[in-house]
Design a protein around this motif. Sequence first.
Motif, PDB file in Angstrom:
ATOM      1  N   SER A   5       0.706  -1.216   0.057  1.00 45.18           N
ATOM      2  CA  SER A   5      -0.085  -0.006  -0.072  1.00 45.18           C
ATOM      3  C   SER A   5       0.693   1.223   0.173  1.00 45.18           C
ATOM      4  N   GLY A   6       1.953   1.348   0.826  1.00 44.46           N
ATOM      5  CA  GLY A   6       2.831   2.501   0.863  1.00 44.46           C
ATOM      6  C   GLY A   6       3.548   2.488  -0.633  1.00 44.46           C
ATOM      7  N   TYR A   7       3.879   1.381  -1.023  1.00 47.37           N
ATOM      8  CA  TYR A   7       4.551   1.558  -2.663  1.00 47.37           C
ATOM      9  C   TYR A   7       3.525   1.959  -3.504  1.00 47.37           C
ATOM     10  N   GLU A   8       2.128   1.861  -3.423  1.00 49.05           N
ATOM     11  CA  GLU A   8       1.274   2.397  -4.531  1.00 49.05           C
ATOM     12  C   GLU A   8       1.043   4.019  -4.081  1.00 49.05           C
ATOM     13  N   VAL A   9       1.114   4.295  -2.993  1.00 47.40           N
ATOM     14  CA  VAL A   9       1.198   5.811  -2.586  1.00 47.40           C
ATOM     15  C   VAL A   9       2.391   6.547  -2.979  1.00 47.40           C
ATOM     16  N   TRP A  10       3.510   5.740  -2.915  1.00 44.03           N
ATOM     17  CA  TRP A  10       4.941   6.378  -3.660  1.00 44.03           C
ATOM     18  C   TRP A  10       5.033   6.342  -5.046  1.00 44.03           C
ATOM     19  N   LEU A  11       4.325   5.412  -5.545  1.00 39.36           N
ATOM     20  CA  LEU A  11       4.175   5.233  -7.183  1.00 39.36           C
ATOM     21  C   LEU A  11       3.520   6.707  -7.647  1.00 39.36           C
ATOM     22  N   THR A  12       2.411   6.805  -6.815  1.00 41.54           N
ATOM     23  CA  THR A  12       1.202   7.723  -7.327  1.00 41.54           C
ATOM     24  C   THR A  12       1.925   9.193  -7.028  1.00 41.54           C
ATOM     25  N   ALA A  18       2.465   6.593 -14.404  1.00 45.15           N
ATOM     26  CA  ALA A  18       1.035   6.671 -15.602  1.00 45.15           C
ATOM     27  C   ALA A  18       0.174   5.360 -14.865  1.00 45.15           C
ATOM     28  N   ALA A  19      -1.156   5.423 -15.388  1.00 41.50           N
ATOM     29  CA  ALA A  19      -2.102   4.608 -14.809  1.00 41.50           C
ATOM     30  C   ALA A  19      -1.585   3.146 -15.297  1.00 41.50           C
ATOM     31  N   ASN A  20      -1.393   2.884 -16.388  1.00 45.04           N
ATOM     32  CA  ASN A  20      -0.838   1.657 -16.870  1.00 45.04           C
ATOM     33  C   ASN A  20       0.239   0.798 -16.200  1.00 45.04           C
ATOM     34  N   THR A  21       1.262   1.936 -15.966  1.00 46.70           N
ATOM     35  CA  THR A  21       2.306   1.443 -15.204  1.00 46.70           C
ATOM     36  C   THR A  21       2.175   1.214 -13.755  1.00 46.70           C
ATOM     37  N   LEU A  22       1.353   2.050 -13.076  1.00 49.87           N
ATOM     38  CA  LEU A  22       0.839   1.721 -11.735  1.00 49.87           C
ATOM     39  C   LEU A  22       0.318   0.440 -11.633  1.00 49.87           C
ATOM     40  N   ASN A  23      -0.838   0.142 -12.514  1.00 46.41           N
ATOM     41  CA  ASN A  23      -1.365  -1.185 -12.445  1.00 46.41           C
ATOM     42  C   ASN A  23      -0.692  -2.498 -12.604  1.00 46.41           C
ATOM     43  N   ALA A  73      11.473  -5.683 -13.313  1.00 45.88           N
ATOM     44  CA  ALA A  73      11.348  -4.351 -13.258  1.00 45.88           C
ATOM     45  C   ALA A  73      10.665  -3.756 -12.307  1.00 45.88           C
ATOM     46  N   ALA A  74       9.613  -4.324 -12.115  1.00 41.65           N
ATOM     47  CA  ALA A  74       8.475  -3.917 -10.898  1.00 41.65           C
ATOM     48  C   ALA A  74       9.204  -4.064  -9.741  1.00 41.65           C
ATOM     49  N   LEU A  75       9.704  -5.247  -9.559  1.00 41.67           N
ATOM     50  CA  LEU A  75      10.583  -5.730  -8.161  1.00 41.67           C
ATOM     51  C   LEU A  75      11.818  -4.797  -7.873  1.00 41.67           C
ATOM     52  N   LYS A  76      12.526  -4.447  -8.938  1.00 44.39           N
ATOM     53  CA  LYS A  76      13.508  -3.404  -8.748  1.00 44.39           C
ATOM     54  C   LYS A  76      12.731  -2.043  -8.172  1.00 44.39           C
ATOM     55  N   SER A  77      11.867  -1.731  -8.864  1.00 45.24           N
ATOM     56  CA  SER A  77      11.091  -0.450  -8.250  1.00 45.24           C
ATOM     57  C   SER A  77      10.654  -0.682  -6.975  1.00 45.24           C
ATOM     58  N   PHE A  78       9.880  -1.607  -6.616  1.00 42.51           N
ATOM     59  CA  PHE A  78       9.500  -1.946  -5.377  1.00 42.51           C
ATOM     60  C   PHE A  78      10.384  -1.832  -4.152  1.00 42.51           C
ATOM     61  N   TYR A  79      11.578  -2.369  -4.644  1.00 46.21           N
ATOM     62  CA  TYR A  79      12.653  -2.578  -3.589  1.00 46.21           C
ATOM     63  C   TYR A  79      13.472  -1.177  -3.465  1.00 46.21           C
ATOM     64  N   THR A  80      13.310  -0.517  -4.501  1.00 45.05           N
ATOM     65  CA  THR A  80      13.846   0.914  -4.244  1.00 45.05           C
ATOM     66  C   THR A  80      12.903   1.764  -3.302  1.00 45.05           C
ATOM     67  N   SER A 167       0.522  15.337 -18.977  1.00 44.89           N
ATOM     68  CA  SER A 167       0.682  13.858 -18.565  1.00 44.89           C
ATOM     69  C   SER A 167       1.913  13.637 -17.599  1.00 44.89           C
ATOM     70  N   ARG A 168       1.573  12.746 -16.662  1.00 46.16           N
ATOM     71  CA  ARG A 168       2.590  12.206 -15.740  1.00 46.16           C
ATOM     72  C   ARG A 168       3.172  13.385 -14.929  1.00 46.16           C
ATOM     73  N   GLY A 169       2.550  14.664 -14.638  1.00 44.06           N
ATOM     74  CA  GLY A 169       2.823  15.973 -13.747  1.00 44.06           C
ATOM     75  C   GLY A 169       3.759  16.600 -14.736  1.00 44.06           C
ATOM     76  N   LYS A 170       3.626  16.464 -16.251  1.00 45.16           N
ATOM     77  CA  LYS A 170       4.583  17.330 -16.958  1.00 45.16           C
ATOM     78  C   LYS A 170       3.505  17.891 -18.024  1.00 45.16           C
ATOM     79  N   GLU A 171       3.956  18.893 -18.588  1.00 41.56           N
ATOM     80  CA  GLU A 171       3.109  19.585 -19.841  1.00 41.56           C
ATOM     81  C   GLU A 171       4.102  19.862 -21.059  1.00 41.56           C
ATOM     82  N   ARG A 172       3.505  19.334 -22.010  1.00 42.09           N
ATOM     83  CA  ARG A 172       4.373  19.750 -23.338  1.00 42.09           C
ATOM     84  C   ARG A 172       3.370  20.253 -24.191  1.00 42.09           C
TER      85      ARG A 172
END
Length: 292
Positions: A5-12, A18-23, A73-80, A167-172
């Motif tokens: 749950s903490g990881y979900e908050v961190w990712l968000t 992005a929603a697809n990456t998060l899911n 890749a997801a596990l690397k992110s989770f352990y980061t 998108s993803r907190g940025k504007e172009r």
Amino acid sequence: MDHISGYEVWLTQEKRAAANTLNSYLRDVHQFADWARGERLSLTQMDQEDIQRYAQHLEKKGKSNVTVVRSVAALKSFYTYLMSIRAVQVNPAKGFTPSRVERKLPSILSNREVDLFLEQPDPADSKGCRDKAMLELLYATGIRVSELISLDVQDLNLSASFLRCRSRGKERVVPLYKGAVRAMAAYINEVRSQLLEDPSETALFVNMNGERMSRQGFWKIVKRYQDKAGIHKDITPHTLRHSFAAHLLENGADLKSIQEMLGHADISATQIYTQVVNQKLRDVYSMAHPRA
């Protein structure tokens, strides 16, 4: 709060994933946690050998190399994340490389195929006018389908011929060619207000019920016009994004500009289009050179 749950908050909140990456990352981490429980292992006491065993477990279940690589890749992110909150001291997934996956070059349309595809919607009726505007805008800007359906009316500046994409907190800002401006003007001035159920709706593109266009709805539109055009390549919204980038590169655009228009965080993601263009040149050479 548990670690996932903490990881979900961190990712968000921290990573603005992005929603697809998060899911997909959360799904992969949950599957890993289920495996760990079955093996009576603690998430905070893993080592690289455990990660390797899990990768082998996925392979034995018939998962593709692409799936295994994504899971790692997801596990690397989770352990980061776990390292950032000091739940672990080392990242057990860091440095572990599953079987190397050959990256497929993205499929692109030829210029003629793009023209044929974009000619399919009939702008004489409201649905065709809307569809042509969406498809022209997608090829004109190379934006993602998630970005397309998230656009609001104020994101479009027809007089200046550009689109503002967030998108993803940025504007172009991405420019529009004249054909896309004309298609968008016809849709905005003649059709959109007729489709709206609620006049206060801010969505730029709406379905026939007057509500914001969905991802699934737009995919169906793309598939319908692919069939109508008789194009045998598998066309998805991302095919138009790939074609946008490759065609710009073929016609002299620099990688940095293409990266900015696509919204890639890392230019390495953009460099794949160099390989696409080079492969196309090799194919032309092989077919045309008398001694090839």
